[in-house]
Scaffold this active site. Structure first.
Site, PDB file in Angstrom:
ATOM      1  N   HIS A 190      13.987  19.931 -53.296  1.00 56.75           N
ATOM      2  CA  HIS A 190      12.460  20.784 -52.804  1.00 56.75           C
ATOM      3  C   HIS A 190      13.238  20.313 -50.884  1.00 56.75           C
ATOM      4  O   HIS A 190      12.710  19.895 -50.382  1.00 56.75           O
ATOM      5  CB  HIS A 190      11.385  20.094 -52.795  1.00 56.75           C
ATOM      6  CG  HIS A 190      10.357  21.055 -52.427  1.00 56.75           C
ATOM      7  ND1 HIS A 190      10.236  21.670 -52.859  1.00 56.75           N
ATOM      8  CD2 HIS A 190      10.035  21.227 -50.860  1.00 56.75           C
ATOM      9  CE1 HIS A 190       9.182  23.056 -51.898  1.00 56.75           C
ATOM     10  NE2 HIS A 190       8.661  21.692 -50.984  1.00 56.75           N
TER      11      HIS A 190
ATOM     12  N   ASP B 284      11.158  20.268 -45.031  1.00 56.51           N
ATOM     13  CA  ASP B 284      10.615  20.909 -44.278  1.00 56.51           C
ATOM     14  C   ASP B 284      11.105  20.400 -42.693  1.00 56.51           C
ATOM     15  O   ASP B 284      12.285  19.636 -42.585  1.00 56.51           O
ATOM     16  CB  ASP B 284       8.562  21.114 -44.234  1.00 56.51           C
ATOM     17  CG  ASP B 284       8.536  19.347 -43.826  1.00 56.51           C
ATOM     18  OD1 ASP B 284       9.299  18.503 -43.727  1.00 56.51           O
ATOM     19  OD2 ASP B 284       6.984  19.406 -44.287  1.00 56.51           O
TER      20      ASP B 284
ATOM     21  N   GLU C 173      11.086  16.317 -54.385  1.00 54.90           N
ATOM     22  CA  GLU C 173      10.756  16.439 -52.982  1.00 54.90           C
ATOM     23  C   GLU C 173      11.324  14.844 -52.699  1.00 54.90           C
ATOM     24  O   GLU C 173      11.710  14.410 -53.341  1.00 54.90           O
ATOM     25  CB  GLU C 173       9.153  15.943 -52.286  1.00 54.90           C
ATOM     26  CG  GLU C 173       9.204  16.009 -51.358  1.00 54.90           C
ATOM     27  CD  GLU C 173       8.166  17.111 -50.378  1.00 54.90           C
ATOM     28  OE1 GLU C 173       9.656  17.748 -50.164  1.00 54.90           O
ATOM     29  OE2 GLU C 173       7.764  17.417 -50.292  1.00 54.90           O
TER      30      GLU C 173
ATOM     31  N   ASP D  60      12.907  19.841 -63.214  1.00 53.68           N
ATOM     32  CA  ASP D  60      13.862  20.141 -62.573  1.00 53.68           C
ATOM     33  C   ASP D  60      13.674  21.872 -61.971  1.00 53.68           C
ATOM     34  O   ASP D  60      14.413  22.726 -62.118  1.00 53.68           O
ATOM     35  CB  ASP D  60      15.404  20.228 -63.152  1.00 53.68           C
ATOM     36  CG  ASP D  60      16.377  20.827 -62.207  1.00 53.68           C
ATOM     37  OD1 ASP D  60      16.172  20.192 -60.885  1.00 53.68           O
ATOM     38  OD2 ASP D  60      17.496  20.118 -62.618  1.00 53.68           O
TER      39      ASP D  60
END
Length: 797
Positions: free
Chosen positions: A411, A82, A471, A462
């Site tokens: 991610h 993020d 992540e 996956d």
């Protein structure tokens, strides 16, 4: 390495068959061949991907660019996939990777990676230092509610954030949480230990600040008031009132190592050790769980054992490592069926790697004379890292860019290079809504990132949404990075001189799509999409236009002139006055046609930055335009004078009736950015060049919608004036460095305690706007990073 490992005789290193039998052994066929120096080199690449703010010249990631330049504290590392910045994880990460460099400096130098490593470490340390406001620290920067619902690249984050009503600078909070402040003290102390010989001035600055931070943390002894951080990194999970004791004990031991002052060890004896966590319903000090951002007790115990030599603490470290290997007092960490030491479903690879770091440091220091124990722990550590690099039943390397098989998904927003915010489609066979096809391919390779890892049963999802598995985060790579330093010390390895490879775009970054919107005897009406799918790096430009080519031979043959041809914008996505509004730039002769019969209609966007890869509607701008001739001239019909069938750009527009699908892409409608051809082919064969240098700024931050009020120079002086004018020299020490940027931020946070002198306030005001602000601090930080020269600062007095 600061502590030399003593090599024992081979006979002393023999381990009993029973001990070997008790170790969980991976079920896969053969160990992997790993160049640990290459893995460390790639881990540094990952940290450079995570850099926020104005990127330094030495950043190697060709697909990254500046982002969030106006944060109250610029720079630092984005936390994970993020765009939030937590002082907690920045400090923890800098501390852990700093410890790896401190202990294994010579090995890192031998691998040719010292300068690279140190640059990245100092990037984190400087951010941690700047987050100290004197009486409080910056906690979290960013809007968690927005950040976790939007998928896009860091470079265009602010454009979407402002579009959704956010502010620039981004929101932030401050705190006095003992855990965070103590971690900052630890990180800066490690920085001192590394730099005290080569950069004594910076090292002393770090140490002075670390001592102050520690005193404040020790005086506070509370983790109340976590702010935004609590939602993501709740440091009160244990439910106890003294869950900060481990961080205080760790910081005290680092400060003892730096200063030799007994008072720090005395505090451990009198205050911290009595509150050291215990095993449930036991008087045993807690040896289970593992090193992580929320629990540094095992590292604190290791350093205390190093600093005091007390056998009870050496035994405690053994207990912890036995818990992770063969078991201790009836307790043992869980294992996957194929041999991965598995603590927890979030970041199991991270916990394992942190324990490997503890094991390596212990065997190189307090356990260096215990050959039998170190043989066990070294064997286990090698097996665990082999597992991470692909020696497992899935053949999966959880270190991206290493091994034969990596996950398809990761991610991580910026790595995806996504333009349409449809992140669930990434890594899938594809999906569409109303025929619009969403991006499924990741743009980039996130070299060096350690993924979360498998489930306890050894399976691995996956999937982008399987956060526990795919992540990545700066703290995931921290212990992994430090442990790699230890492996290099044992097994050697050299950096890859050809890394990193320069990525080239996998897809067209600029595109035009078109369908026929209507036609008649005297006109052609086109519905067109101008699209921005940039990711190398993601960027926007103001000067964007496109051209529709057509043949005028029939018009001229009918006795009409070019003046009889009209271009009209009929309907479009944006309204007049909005960025993205398109206007007609008229009809022009195309000089590339020797017959003189080819002309083009040009559509120009008044501000093409509205076409930005931030979502379903923003990544393209729809315009409907009509090219026409009069139905009649002087009462005579013009029927037959308009025939689009031989027009260069008309080809294909009747073949597809859905502009959302790839079949509507039209390379005969050419697109230009900063007057450079970026999409399509002109009638004479001139084609767009992939990755053409477009010049100008491709990542400028949009105008802020709201800027929080900041103190001005008129109310800042609280200490006597000193020194002569030197632009940027806020602390009046005769130099312009990051210390001046920090002085400004501290002053803005608490003017009573951290006032600038009258001269300092004058020196600090360098951004061309009256008054001292965070922008002045950012400008001075750019001087320190050598992005601009001190003599080029905009204010001269």
């Amino acid at each position: 390495m600061k502590f030399k490992k003593i090599t024992a005789a081979l006979s002393a290193m023999a381990v009993s068959a029973g001990m070997l039998a008790s170790l969980p052994i991976a079920q896969s066929s053969a160990a992997v061949d790993v160049n640990y120096a290459e893995a460390l080199q790639k881990s540094m690449f990952f940290y450079e991907v995570q850099q926020a703010g104005v990127l330094p010249e030495w950043n190697q990631v060709t697909w990254r660019a500046d982002s969030m330049e106006n944060d109250v504290v610029p720079g630092g590392w984005f936390d994970a996939g993020d765009h939030l910045k937590f002082t907690l994880t920045n400090a923890y990460t800098a501390m852990i990777i700093g410890l790896g460099l401190y202990e294994y400096e010579d090995a890192v130098k031998d691998a040719g990676l010292y300068d690279l490593y140190l640059r990245n470490l100092k990037w984190g340390l400087d951010y941690v230092s700047a987050c100290d406001l004197g009486d409080s620290v910056v906690g979290t920067i960013g809007d968690g509610a927005f950040d976790h619902v939007w998928w896009g690249s860091a470079e265009v984050y602010m454009r979407k954030f402002l579009l959704k009503g956010g502010t620039d600078p981004r929101p932030y909070d401050t705190m006095n949480c003992t855990t965070v402040v103590a971690d900052m003290a630890s990180a800066l102390t490690v920085g001192y230990l590394i730099l005290k010989d080569d950069e004594p001035e910076l090292a002393e600055k770090y140490l002075k600040q670390a001592k102050d931070l520690f005193e404040r943390a020790d005086a506070t002894r509370s983790n109340d008031g976590q702010g935004v951080q609590k939602t993501y990194y709740n440091i009160e999970q244990s439910g106890t009132d003294d869950d900060y004791v481990d961080e205080l004990m760790l910081a005290a031991n680092f400060l003892y190592m730096a200063t030799g002052e007994q008072k720090y060890l005395d505090l451990c004896e009198s205050d911290y050790i009595p509150a050291f966590p215990l095993e449930n319903q036991s008087t045993d000090r807690k040896f289970t769980w593992g090193l992580c951002w929320d629990d540094v007790s095992q590292l604190a115990a290791l350093l205390y054992a190093q600093n005091t030599g007390k056998e009870e603490w050496v035994q405690h470290v053994r207990n912890h490592l036995d818990y992770w290997t063969t078991g201790c007092k009836g307790k043992q960490v869980a294992y996957t069926p194929d041999g991965h030491a598995w603590l927890f479903n979030w970041g199991s690879m991270r916990h394992m790697a942190n324990t490997v770091m503890i094991a390596k440091l212990a065997c190189d220091t307090i356990l260096k004379d215990d050959a039998e124990a170190c043989k066990k722990y070294d064997t286990w550590s090698k097996e665990q890292f082999d597992y991470a690099f692909g020696d497992n039943d899935l053949g999966m390397s959880y270190v991206i860019g290493m091994g034969e098989k990596n996950a398809v998904n990761v991610h991580h927003r910026t790595t995806s290079g996504i333009h349409d915010d449809h992140w669930n489609e990434l890594g899938t066979e594809g999906g569409s809504t109303g025929g619009e096809e969403w991006q499924t391919e990741y743009a980039h390779v996130l070299y060096g990132a350690l993924e979360g890892g498998p489930a306890q049963d050894g399976s691995f999802k996956d999937e982008n949404a399987a956060y526990e598995h795919t992540e990545v985060a700066i703290d995931y790579n921290a212990g992994f990075t430090a442990a790699l330093c230890a492996f290099i010390a044992e097994e050697g390895g050299k950096a890859d001189p050809n890394f990193p490879p320069k990525e080239t775009p996998k897809w067209d970054e600029w595109k035009m799509a078109a369908v026929l919107n209507g036609k008649g005897d005297s006109y052609s009406e086109i519905k067109a999409w101008a699209m921005n799918h940039t990711a190398w790096p993601t960027r926007v430009y103001k000067n964007v236009k496109y051209r529709y080519f057509f043949d005028v031979s029939e018009v001229l043959a009918a006795g009409l002139s070019i003046d009889n041809i009209n271009l009209e914008v009929k309907s479009q996505q944006y309204s007049q006055g909005e960025a993205g509004y398109a206007v007609s730039n008229g009809i022009h002769k195309y000089e590339g046609d020797p017959t003189g019969n080819t002309y083009y209609a040009e559509i120009v966007f008044e501000d093409g930055r509205a076409i930005m890869p931030t979502g379903q509607s923003e990544h393209r701008d729809e315009v409907q335009f009509r090219i026409s001739i009069p139905d009649a001239i002087d009462g005579q019909s013009t029927k037959g004078a308009w025939d689009p069938s031989n027009d260069w750009s008309y080809e294909g527009v009747e073949d597809c009736d859905n502009i959302k699908v790839s079949a509507a892409y039209n390379k005969h409608i050419t697109m230009y950015v900063n007057d450079i051809l970026v999409w399509g082919t002109e009638p004479d064969g001139t084609s767009a060049v992939v990755s053409a240098e477009l010049g100008g700024s491709g990542g400028e931050t949009p105008e802020p919608t709201e800027v929080p009020e900041q103190p001005t120079a008129s109310n800042t002086p609280t200490v006597p004036s000193s020194g002569e004018y030197l632009a940027g020299d806020a602390n009046c020490d005769g130099k312009v460095t990051i210390a001046d940027s920090t002085a400004i931020l501290q002053h803005l946070g608490n003017q009573d305690k951290y006032g600038l002198s009258k001269q300092g306030a004058i020196n600090a005001d360098v951004n061309g706007e009256a008054g001292v602000s965070t922008d002045d601090a950012l400008t001075i930080a750019k001087v320190d990073a050598k992005l601009i020269k001190a003599e080029d600062l905009p204010i001269k007095k």
